[in-house]
Structures are given as C-alpha cells and as structure tokens.
Design a protein around this motif. Structure first.
Motif, mmCIF file in Angstrom:
data_model
loop_
_atom_site.group_PDB
_atom_site.id
_atom_site.type_symbol
_atom_site.label_atom_id
_atom_site.label_comp_id
_atom_site.label_asym_id
_atom_site.label_seq_id
_atom_site.Cartn_x
_atom_site.Cartn_y
_atom_site.Cartn_z
ATOM 1 N N UNK A 137 -67.688 11.811 23.695
ATOM 2 C CA UNK A 137 -66.014 11.339 23.218
ATOM 3 C C UNK A 137 -66.324 9.881 22.697
ATOM 4 N N UNK A 138 -67.076 9.185 23.254
ATOM 5 C CA UNK A 138 -67.137 7.537 22.959
ATOM 6 C C UNK A 138 -67.926 7.387 21.618
ATOM 7 N N UNK A 139 -68.995 8.458 21.284
ATOM 8 C CA UNK A 139 -69.599 8.531 20.111
ATOM 9 C C UNK A 139 -68.671 9.235 18.985
ATOM 10 N N UNK A 140 -67.771 10.023 19.403
ATOM 11 C CA UNK A 140 -67.040 10.753 18.396
ATOM 12 C C UNK A 140 -66.058 9.632 18.063
ATOM 13 N N UNK A 141 -65.506 8.828 18.867
ATOM 14 C CA UNK A 141 -64.395 7.930 18.560
ATOM 15 C C UNK A 141 -65.176 6.920 17.521
ATOM 16 N N UNK A 158 -56.223 18.606 15.896
ATOM 17 C CA UNK A 158 -55.666 17.200 15.362
ATOM 18 C C UNK A 158 -55.286 16.297 16.531
ATOM 19 N N UNK A 159 -54.399 16.860 17.403
ATOM 20 C CA UNK A 159 -53.864 16.444 18.674
ATOM 21 C C UNK A 159 -55.102 16.085 19.634
ATOM 22 N N UNK A 160 -55.993 16.697 19.750
ATOM 23 C CA UNK A 160 -57.401 16.202 20.674
ATOM 24 C C UNK A 160 -57.964 15.185 20.058
ATOM 25 N N UNK A 161 -58.066 15.130 18.724
ATOM 26 C CA UNK A 161 -58.974 14.056 17.931
ATOM 27 C C UNK A 161 -58.111 12.625 18.152
ATOM 28 N N UNK A 167 -59.360 8.736 17.953
ATOM 29 C CA UNK A 167 -59.510 8.180 16.665
ATOM 30 C C UNK A 167 -58.362 7.638 15.885
ATOM 31 N N UNK A 168 -58.408 6.532 15.417
ATOM 32 C CA UNK A 168 -57.434 5.708 14.836
ATOM 33 C C UNK A 168 -57.325 5.912 13.141
ATOM 34 N N UNK A 303 -56.426 25.654 23.657
ATOM 35 C CA UNK A 303 -57.177 25.022 22.171
ATOM 36 C C UNK A 303 -56.488 25.701 21.049
ATOM 37 N N UNK A 304 -57.138 25.846 19.868
ATOM 38 C CA UNK A 304 -56.519 26.120 18.682
ATOM 39 C C UNK A 304 -55.713 27.724 18.847
#
Length: 370
Positions: A137-141, A158-161, A167-168, A303-304
C-alpha cells in the motif's frame, strides 16, 4: 483521438487475463479512431510482436505462474509519445514513469489489481503477509501519487485507491469495457456436445484464473446438495485443490481447462448462471461478458462486484463466505432466469469497449491541456 500513447505493462500476450484483454481491446479501438497506442511489455518466446509492440527483457515471476518480470527499459521508438500510460506499478511501469519525467510527458496510470493481493503468494506466514500488504500500500501510494491521472475500472476501486491507498492524484472511473460484437447470445448445441454438458441439470459456471484469492472453493461447497452442474473454465494454482474438493463432495463438477477465445460466447450462453465468488475484483470483466451473452451473475457483495452486478437486474449478490446465502442467490437467479436475461441484454451498449475508450479519450484530453 489522434494522440500517440505509449502503454507500459507487465502482462501482455501470450498471457491471457483481464489486463491483457483490456490493453489489446483499448489499443484496437484507439487506433481504429486514428490514434496510435504502442505497447511496451515483457518479451516472451511464445509471442511475436506486431507493429507498435515493443518487447523488453524479462524473466518468469517465480511466485505467480503466467507473469514475467520485465526491465524498466524505455524503447527509443516511444520517446516522443504524447502520453505515457502505465498499466503496472512494477518494473516496466517504472520505465514509463522515467520516460514521463525525462520528457515532461503527461503520465496516466491504471489501477488494475491491488498489489497486496499477491502477499499470500510471496510469503506463507500470516504476520509476514500483513507486512507485505502494508508495504504494498505504501508503494502504491508513492507510485500512483506521481500520476497526472489515475484510472480505476469501477467506483469501488476508485474508493479503495482514494481512501485505503491514500492517493492524492486525480482518480477517474474508466471501465475496461468489453467487445459486444464478440460477446452476445450464440447457439450452444455444438459446445454442449463437445464438453458433454447435456445432463438435464442447470449449468452454473465460472471461467478465468483459478487463484486462491478468487475463493472458487465456495462455489464447489455451494453446489453440494443442489441439483445442478458446476463448470469451470480456465486454469491456475488453485485448480488441484479444487479438483480434490470436488472429488470429495457430492457435487457434479466439471473442469474444462483453458478455453479458446472463440469458445467463450458459447460457454457463457450455455450457462444458466455465472458464479463469481471473488471478493477482490477491481471490475470483473468476465461478469460483464456473461451478462452481454444474456447470462445473469451471482457474485460476492464485495469489491467491484458490488457495483458490477446490478442487484435483481443482472444477477444477485451474496455475502462473501456465506455458503447458504450463495445457494439462495443461485436459486433466486434460476427462478428469475428469463427476466434477468432480458435485463442483461438491454444493458449491453453500456459496457462496450467503445464507450470505455470515449471516456479514456476525455481523460487524455484533459491532462494534455494542463
């Protein structure tokens, strides 16, 4: 759609999966509308590149069959692209990020699969898996936060991201889309005869990767005590355990193995219900393909799939892990099969790849004007 896009991906042909299918179908549609979309992907001796496809050096990924680790190399042929689009946060995606930084090119990313989903394939210890997930998660951010735009295939993703990954960068929902010219109701007699499926029972099926995260064992469990036949298409690491479970149960379960793409419309059309117990999908393309063939879907309310399946219109939900709830959802779907079929067919144009690529083009246009 005259822009030139360089798409960087860690999974492509000959591997067949949702990401490969999406990139290939987007590329075909984009270039049909006078755009250009080159693909940078891991080299494989089993696939010969076409014009605009640029393989880079790669090695097999030892923990996840069918994937390869590519190098973050930037082919000279795509240096002048108008937009860089990374479909992976890993090695080849980093090559895309380097190109965007070096040439000051707009950088778009697609969030196809949570990287933490692979933790159980990398480590067997539960606490270690939790650490891998947090690190993922840290890497994805970090990676997706470098984007001018992040694309997700569903509102749930989108909500998960935004909320979980944190992610900003701007995040847009752009569904993957399916080829509705290919996926439509077809005659099934030859397919049913070929695979000996004419047993007089309702057919409940799934096709796709047999990964443990898909929880396909719940489908075998749900079939116990029910007068129906379960049909699995595809393959994957969980197949052996599924076959063992099926042998030890009283359920009628068939494993068809890998199906050719040309057979897929007949597979979906032959089913009375498509079953999808996976709680981790970012969209669930196979559910939309089934719907486009007139087959309703029973899927996890997680999930989706929470959004991909329209409750009571294109299928029914059940709570993940609730086997009795799964059985009840199958019964309700079978009892409403004709009404659900008509509702599925009425929504075909909404999920087309053409509609998806129109949305993709609007995102590209927006960031290209920055």
């Amino acid at each position: 759609m005259s822009r030139w896009v360089a798409a960087f991906t860690d999974t492509y042909l000959p591997t067949i999966n949702g990401v490969t299918y999406t990139i290939r179908s987007w590329r075909d549609c984009w270039e049909k509308n006078d755009g250009r979309m080159d693909v940078i992907y891991p080299r494989s001796d089993e696939y010969t590149p076409e014009k605009g496809e640029h393989p880079v050096g790669s090695l097999p990924f030892p923990f996840y069959d069918g994937y390869r680790l590519g190098t973050p190399r930037i082919p000279k042929a795509v240096i002048d692209a108008d937009i860089v689009h990374a479909h992976t946060p890993f090695a080849i995606g980093l090559g895309g990020l380097r190109l965007a930084w070096k040439e000051d090119t707009p950088f778009v990313t697609s969030y196809h699969t949570p990287t933490g989903e692979y933790a159980d394939y990398l480590v067997s210890n539960e606490s270690a898996a939790e650490y891998v997930e947090r690190a993922s998660v840290a890497y994805e951010r970090w990676f997706f936060g470098r984007s001018d735009a992040v694309l997700t295939p569903s509102e749930a993703t989108r909500k998960h991201v935004v909320e979980t990954v944190g992610v900003d960068a701007p995040v847009h929902v752009v569904p993957n889309g399916i080829d509705i010219e290919r996926f439509h109701p077809v005659e099934t007699a030859a397919f049913v005869e070929k695979y000996d499926l004419d047993g007089g029972r309702p057919l409940i099926g799934y096709t796709g990767r047999h990964g443990y995260e898909k929880r396909l064992s719940e489908l075998v469990s749900a079939a116990e005590g029910m007068e129906l036949t379960v049909v699995f298409g595809g393959d994957g690491p969980a197949r052996k355990s599924l076959e063992k479970q099926a042998r030890e149960s009283d359920a009628d379960v068939r494993f068809l193995g890998f199906l050719e793409r040309e057979e897929m419309p007949a597979f979906y059309s032959a089913l009375d219900v498509f079953a999808f117990p996976s709680p981790v999908e970012t969209q669930g393309l196979v559910a939309l393909e089934a719907n486009a063939c007139g087959t309703p879907v029973v899927g996890a309310n997680a999930g989706a799939l929470e959004n991909t399946i329209s409750e009571g219109k294109t299928g029914h939900h059940f709570e993940s892990g609730d086997i009795e709830g799964f059985q009840d959802a199958i019964r309700r779907t079978l009892s409403n099969r004709d009404r659900l079929r008509e509702s599925c067919l009425a929504r075909r144009s909404e999920v087309s790849v053409e509609r998806a690529v129109e949305k993709l083009g609007r995102v590209y246009e927006r960031i290209d004007r920055r």
